[in-house]
Structures are given as C-alpha cells and as structure tokens.
Write a protein that holds these residues in place. Structure first.
Motif, PDB file in Angstrom:
ATOM      1  N   LEU A  26       0.818  -1.172  -0.051  1.00 52.84           N
ATOM      2  CA  LEU A  26      -0.055  -0.214  -0.042  1.00 52.84           C
ATOM      3  C   LEU A  26       0.859   1.256   0.047  1.00 52.84           C
ATOM      4  O   LEU A  26       0.694   2.316  -0.700  1.00 52.84           O
ATOM      5  CB  LEU A  26      -0.856   0.164   1.219  1.00 52.84           C
ATOM      6  N   ILE A  27       1.871   1.246   0.852  1.00 53.29           N
ATOM      7  CA  ILE A  27       2.977   2.383   0.733  1.00 53.29           C
ATOM      8  C   ILE A  27       3.457   2.535  -0.560  1.00 53.29           C
ATOM      9  O   ILE A  27       3.495   3.623  -0.860  1.00 53.29           O
ATOM     10  CB  ILE A  27       3.843   2.262   1.947  1.00 53.29           C
ATOM     11  N   HIS A  28       3.763   1.596  -1.153  1.00 52.48           N
ATOM     12  CA  HIS A  28       4.574   1.705  -2.326  1.00 52.48           C
ATOM     13  C   HIS A  28       3.509   2.251  -3.429  1.00 52.48           C
ATOM     14  O   HIS A  28       4.045   2.920  -4.122  1.00 52.48           O
ATOM     15  CB  HIS A  28       4.969   0.099  -2.660  1.00 52.48           C
ATOM     16  N   CYS A  29       2.395   1.532  -3.288  1.00 53.28           N
ATOM     17  CA  CYS A  29       1.357   2.029  -4.633  1.00 53.28           C
ATOM     18  C   CYS A  29       1.173   3.597  -4.253  1.00 53.28           C
ATOM     19  O   CYS A  29       1.215   4.265  -5.263  1.00 53.28           O
ATOM     20  CB  CYS A  29      -0.005   1.329  -4.348  1.00 53.28           C
ATOM     21  N   MET A  30       0.966   4.075  -2.966  1.00 53.34           N
ATOM     22  CA  MET A  30       0.686   5.482  -3.027  1.00 53.34           C
ATOM     23  C   MET A  30       1.971   6.320  -3.299  1.00 53.34           C
ATOM     24  O   MET A  30       1.751   7.483  -3.537  1.00 53.34           O
ATOM     25  CB  MET A  30       0.378   5.727  -1.438  1.00 53.34           C
ATOM     26  N   ASP A  31       3.206   5.668  -3.082  1.00 53.09           N
ATOM     27  CA  ASP A  31       4.510   6.477  -3.431  1.00 53.09           C
ATOM     28  C   ASP A  31       4.348   6.512  -5.032  1.00 53.09           C
ATOM     29  O   ASP A  31       4.678   7.542  -5.376  1.00 53.09           O
ATOM     30  CB  ASP A  31       5.491   5.693  -2.764  1.00 53.09           C
ATOM     31  N   MET A  32       3.916   5.622  -5.824  1.00 59.98           N
ATOM     32  CA  MET A  32       3.937   5.685  -7.148  1.00 59.98           C
ATOM     33  C   MET A  32       2.875   6.730  -7.446  1.00 59.98           C
ATOM     34  O   MET A  32       3.075   7.449  -8.699  1.00 59.98           O
ATOM     35  CB  MET A  32       3.384   4.394  -7.977  1.00 59.98           C
ATOM     36  N   VAL A  33       1.915   6.674  -6.861  1.00 61.60           N
ATOM     37  CA  VAL A  33       0.592   7.854  -7.393  1.00 61.60           C
ATOM     38  C   VAL A  33       1.446   9.203  -6.824  1.00 61.60           C
ATOM     39  O   VAL A  33       1.268  10.031  -8.016  1.00 61.60           O
ATOM     40  CB  VAL A  33      -0.474   7.800  -6.293  1.00 61.60           C
ATOM     41  N   TRP A  34       2.105   9.606  -5.906  1.00 61.24           N
ATOM     42  CA  TRP A  34       2.686  10.425  -5.723  1.00 61.24           C
ATOM     43  C   TRP A  34       3.621  10.961  -6.579  1.00 61.24           C
ATOM     44  O   TRP A  34       3.822  12.180  -7.256  1.00 61.24           O
ATOM     45  CB  TRP A  34       3.427  10.740  -4.189  1.00 61.24           C
ATOM     46  N   LYS A  35       4.499  10.197  -7.042  1.00 60.02           N
ATOM     47  CA  LYS A  35       5.645  10.397  -8.195  1.00 60.02           C
ATOM     48  C   LYS A  35       5.115  10.669  -9.454  1.00 60.02           C
ATOM     49  O   LYS A  35       5.547  11.468 -10.247  1.00 60.02           O
ATOM     50  CB  LYS A  35       6.556   8.975  -8.310  1.00 60.02           C
ATOM     51  N   SER A  36       3.773   9.991 -10.137  1.00 61.19           N
ATOM     52  CA  SER A  36       3.258  10.661 -10.739  1.00 61.19           C
ATOM     53  C   SER A  36       2.568  11.840 -11.045  1.00 61.19           C
ATOM     54  O   SER A  36       2.641  12.512 -11.826  1.00 61.19           O
ATOM     55  CB  SER A  36       2.075   9.260 -11.286  1.00 61.19           C
ATOM     56  N   ILE A  37       1.948  12.333  -9.629  1.00 60.10           N
ATOM     57  CA  ILE A  37       1.598  13.641  -9.664  1.00 60.10           C
ATOM     58  C   ILE A  37       2.848  14.579  -9.691  1.00 60.10           C
ATOM     59  O   ILE A  37       2.731  15.749 -10.087  1.00 60.10           O
ATOM     60  CB  ILE A  37       0.819  13.806  -8.372  1.00 60.10           C
ATOM     61  N   LYS A  38       3.983  14.148  -8.913  1.00 66.32           N
ATOM     62  CA  LYS A  38       5.098  14.951  -8.838  1.00 66.32           C
ATOM     63  C   LYS A  38       5.653  15.625 -10.176  1.00 66.32           C
ATOM     64  O   LYS A  38       5.958  16.767 -10.360  1.00 66.32           O
ATOM     65  CB  LYS A  38       6.256  14.425  -8.125  1.00 66.32           C
ATOM     66  N   VAL A  39       5.440  14.572 -11.233  1.00 69.34           N
ATOM     67  CA  VAL A  39       6.025  15.096 -12.643  1.00 69.34           C
ATOM     68  C   VAL A  39       5.089  15.835 -13.476  1.00 69.34           C
ATOM     69  O   VAL A  39       5.388  16.154 -14.648  1.00 69.34           O
ATOM     70  CB  VAL A  39       6.388  13.838 -13.354  1.00 69.34           C
ATOM     71  N   ALA A  40       3.803  15.874 -12.945  1.00 69.65           N
ATOM     72  CA  ALA A  40       2.678  16.515 -13.795  1.00 69.65           C
ATOM     73  C   ALA A  40       2.973  17.979 -13.478  1.00 69.65           C
ATOM     74  O   ALA A  40       3.762  18.597 -12.878  1.00 69.65           O
ATOM     75  CB  ALA A  40       1.315  16.332 -13.067  1.00 69.65           C
ATOM     76  N   GLU A  41       2.522  18.686 -14.611  1.00 65.40           N
ATOM     77  CA  GLU A  41       2.504  20.383 -14.814  1.00 65.40           C
ATOM     78  C   GLU A  41       1.827  20.812 -13.400  1.00 65.40           C
ATOM     79  O   GLU A  41       0.978  20.333 -12.956  1.00 65.40           O
ATOM     80  CB  GLU A  41       1.762  20.662 -16.081  1.00 65.40           C
ATOM     81  N   GLU A  42       2.490  21.864 -13.315  1.00 64.63           N
ATOM     82  CA  GLU A  42       2.159  22.536 -11.961  1.00 64.63           C
ATOM     83  C   GLU A  42       0.791  22.997 -11.991  1.00 64.63           C
ATOM     84  O   GLU A  42       0.190  22.996 -11.047  1.00 64.63           O
ATOM     85  CB  GLU A  42       3.278  23.804 -11.770  1.00 64.63           C
ATOM     86  N   VAL A  44      -1.685  21.484 -12.717  1.00 62.12           N
ATOM     87  CA  VAL A  44      -2.834  20.465 -12.536  1.00 62.12           C
ATOM     88  C   VAL A  44      -2.549  19.452 -11.006  1.00 62.12           C
ATOM     89  O   VAL A  44      -3.267  18.723 -10.853  1.00 62.12           O
ATOM     90  CB  VAL A  44      -2.955  19.475 -13.589  1.00 62.12           C
ATOM     91  N   LYS A  45      -1.286  19.903 -10.580  1.00 64.31           N
ATOM     92  CA  LYS A  45      -0.858  19.236  -9.215  1.00 64.31           C
ATOM     93  C   LYS A  45      -1.951  19.314  -8.261  1.00 64.31           C
ATOM     94  O   LYS A  45      -2.326  18.285  -7.628  1.00 64.31           O
ATOM     95  CB  LYS A  45       0.528  19.523  -8.936  1.00 64.31           C
ATOM     96  N   GLU A  46      -2.353  20.571  -7.852  1.00 62.30           N
ATOM     97  CA  GLU A  46      -3.327  20.454  -6.730  1.00 62.30           C
ATOM     98  C   GLU A  46      -4.824  19.595  -7.006  1.00 62.30           C
ATOM     99  O   GLU A  46      -5.289  19.107  -6.321  1.00 62.30           O
ATOM    100  CB  GLU A  46      -3.713  21.985  -6.597  1.00 62.30           C
ATOM    101  N   GLU A  47      -5.217  19.745  -8.540  1.00 63.40           N
ATOM    102  CA  GLU A  47      -6.268  18.953  -8.693  1.00 63.40           C
ATOM    103  C   GLU A  47      -6.199  17.400  -8.625  1.00 63.40           C
ATOM    104  O   GLU A  47      -6.980  16.956  -8.167  1.00 63.40           O
ATOM    105  CB  GLU A  47      -6.843  19.366 -10.227  1.00 63.40           C
ATOM    106  N   LEU A  48      -4.848  17.100  -8.982  1.00 62.01           N
ATOM    107  CA  LEU A  48      -4.630  15.510  -8.889  1.00 62.01           C
ATOM    108  C   LEU A  48      -4.570  15.163  -7.453  1.00 62.01           C
ATOM    109  O   LEU A  48      -4.903  13.972  -7.218  1.00 62.01           O
ATOM    110  CB  LEU A  48      -3.253  15.166  -9.551  1.00 62.01           C
ATOM    111  N   LEU A  49      -4.006  16.058  -6.648  1.00 63.05           N
ATOM    112  CA  LEU A  49      -3.876  15.673  -5.238  1.00 63.05           C
ATOM    113  C   LEU A  49      -5.493  15.571  -4.707  1.00 63.05           C
ATOM    114  O   LEU A  49      -5.529  14.765  -3.846  1.00 63.05           O
ATOM    115  CB  LEU A  49      -3.355  16.725  -4.628  1.00 63.05           C
ATOM    116  N   ASP A  50      -6.199  16.627  -5.011  1.00 58.70           N
ATOM    117  CA  ASP A  50      -7.646  16.534  -4.543  1.00 58.70           C
ATOM    118  C   ASP A  50      -8.370  15.299  -5.170  1.00 58.70           C
ATOM    119  O   ASP A  50      -9.023  14.655  -4.364  1.00 58.70           O
ATOM    120  CB  ASP A  50      -8.421  17.789  -5.207  1.00 58.70           C
ATOM    121  N   GLN A  51      -8.034  14.794  -6.403  1.00 65.42           N
ATOM    122  CA  GLN A  51      -8.739  13.437  -6.802  1.00 65.42           C
ATOM    123  C   GLN A  51      -8.148  12.402  -6.145  1.00 65.42           C
ATOM    124  O   GLN A  51      -8.993  11.414  -5.971  1.00 65.42           O
ATOM    125  CB  GLN A  51      -8.252  13.261  -8.244  1.00 65.42           C
TER     126      GLN A  51
END
Length: 169
Positions: A26-42, A44-51
C-alpha cells in the motif's frame, strides 16, 4: 490500488509477515501515485492531489473507512517536502488525527499504524505533535498489554526508518 484493497478486504491476513507485505504494498502504491503527480504540470498538481483524496474517500465507502485511512496515511507519508501541497497534506493529517479523537477507527491496530505514518510524516519537519503521537502509541501498547499490537510495532518501525533515512520510498 483497488486491487490492493480488494485483496485486503476479501482475505484479511493475521500472519504479521503477510500484514507487513500488505502495508508495504500500500505504501509503495501510494508512493507511485505521488511520483506520477510530482512530474505533472504545476497547473494540475493540486487538482490531482484533490482527486487522490476524493478517491480515498470513495474507497472508504466501498471497502470500509479504515482502509481509506490507511491509504490517506500512506499517501501523506509518500509526499515529499518539496511539494507545494501543504493544504492537501494538512487535510489528510487532520482527517487521521480527527479519526483518532472521534473514535472512528474500528481497529486499534489500524489506528496505531495510521498515527505512526502521520508521525513519520510530521517528523520530517520536527513537528511538536510527533512526541505526543509516539506517547499515544506507547500508552495504547501499555493499555492493551502488548496484545494484537502489530500496527503499533510496525508503525514505530516506520517512524524510526523515516527518522534514520529522512524518507520512506
């Protein structure tokens, strides 16, 4: 992520080794989710976090509230300190802490594990609440005579690992 939760819900494991594997997954999966958000355009990051937060709330309805708390805590743990998403992290932390204060956790193990992940997250900024959370975990261990305390001990391991490495990835 839904498959991870499906596995946990359909066949909860009592063997600590398998519980550790589930939590680390679970921690690894959420880490992968974060890494995909981290490389997104600035923009849309907040929107992705909210999602992500909205999705964890949906999982709460589908799989039970405790699994959403685990996902939220794992996600908060995965977010690095360079992120400009303090409001999202704060909301996640407050949700977990309020869950503890309002007795929303069904399992003491899950509560202690989530509190440990939040304490590990807060320890990165030397937040004063870390000591209180660790004291709360210790008090719970003493009250329950150290029985069925996998979440507390595993969670304390997460805190120590986070303090030693500065991050858990």
């Amino acid at each position: 992520m839904s498959e991870c939760f499906g596995d946990i819900v359909n066949e909860p494991l009592v063997d600590p080794a398998f519980q550790a594997i589930q939590i680390c997954s679970l921690i690894h999966c959420m880490d992968m989710v974060w890494k995909s958000i981290k490389v997104a355009e600035e923009s849309v990051k907040e929107e992705l976090l909210d999602q992500v937060v909205a999705q964890t709330e949906e999982w709460s309805a589908t799989y039970g509230g405790e699994y959403a708390y685990l996902a939220m805590a794992a996600f908060a743990l995965s977010i690095d300190d360079s992120a400009q998403c303090w409001s999202s992290v704060t909301n996640i932390q407050n949700t977990i802490l309020e869950g503890q204060e309002n007795y929303l956790f069904e399992s003491e193990d899950t509560k202690l594990l989530c509190l440990s992940m939040i304490a590990a997250r807060l320890s990165r900024t030397a937040d004063a609440r870390v000591t209180g959370l660790i004291d709360s975990i210790e008090q719970s261990l003493l009250e329950h005579s150290r029985q069925t305390c996998f979440g507390a001990f595993f969670g304390l391991g997460i805190i120590v690992t986070n303090l030693m490495t500065g991050n858990i990835n």
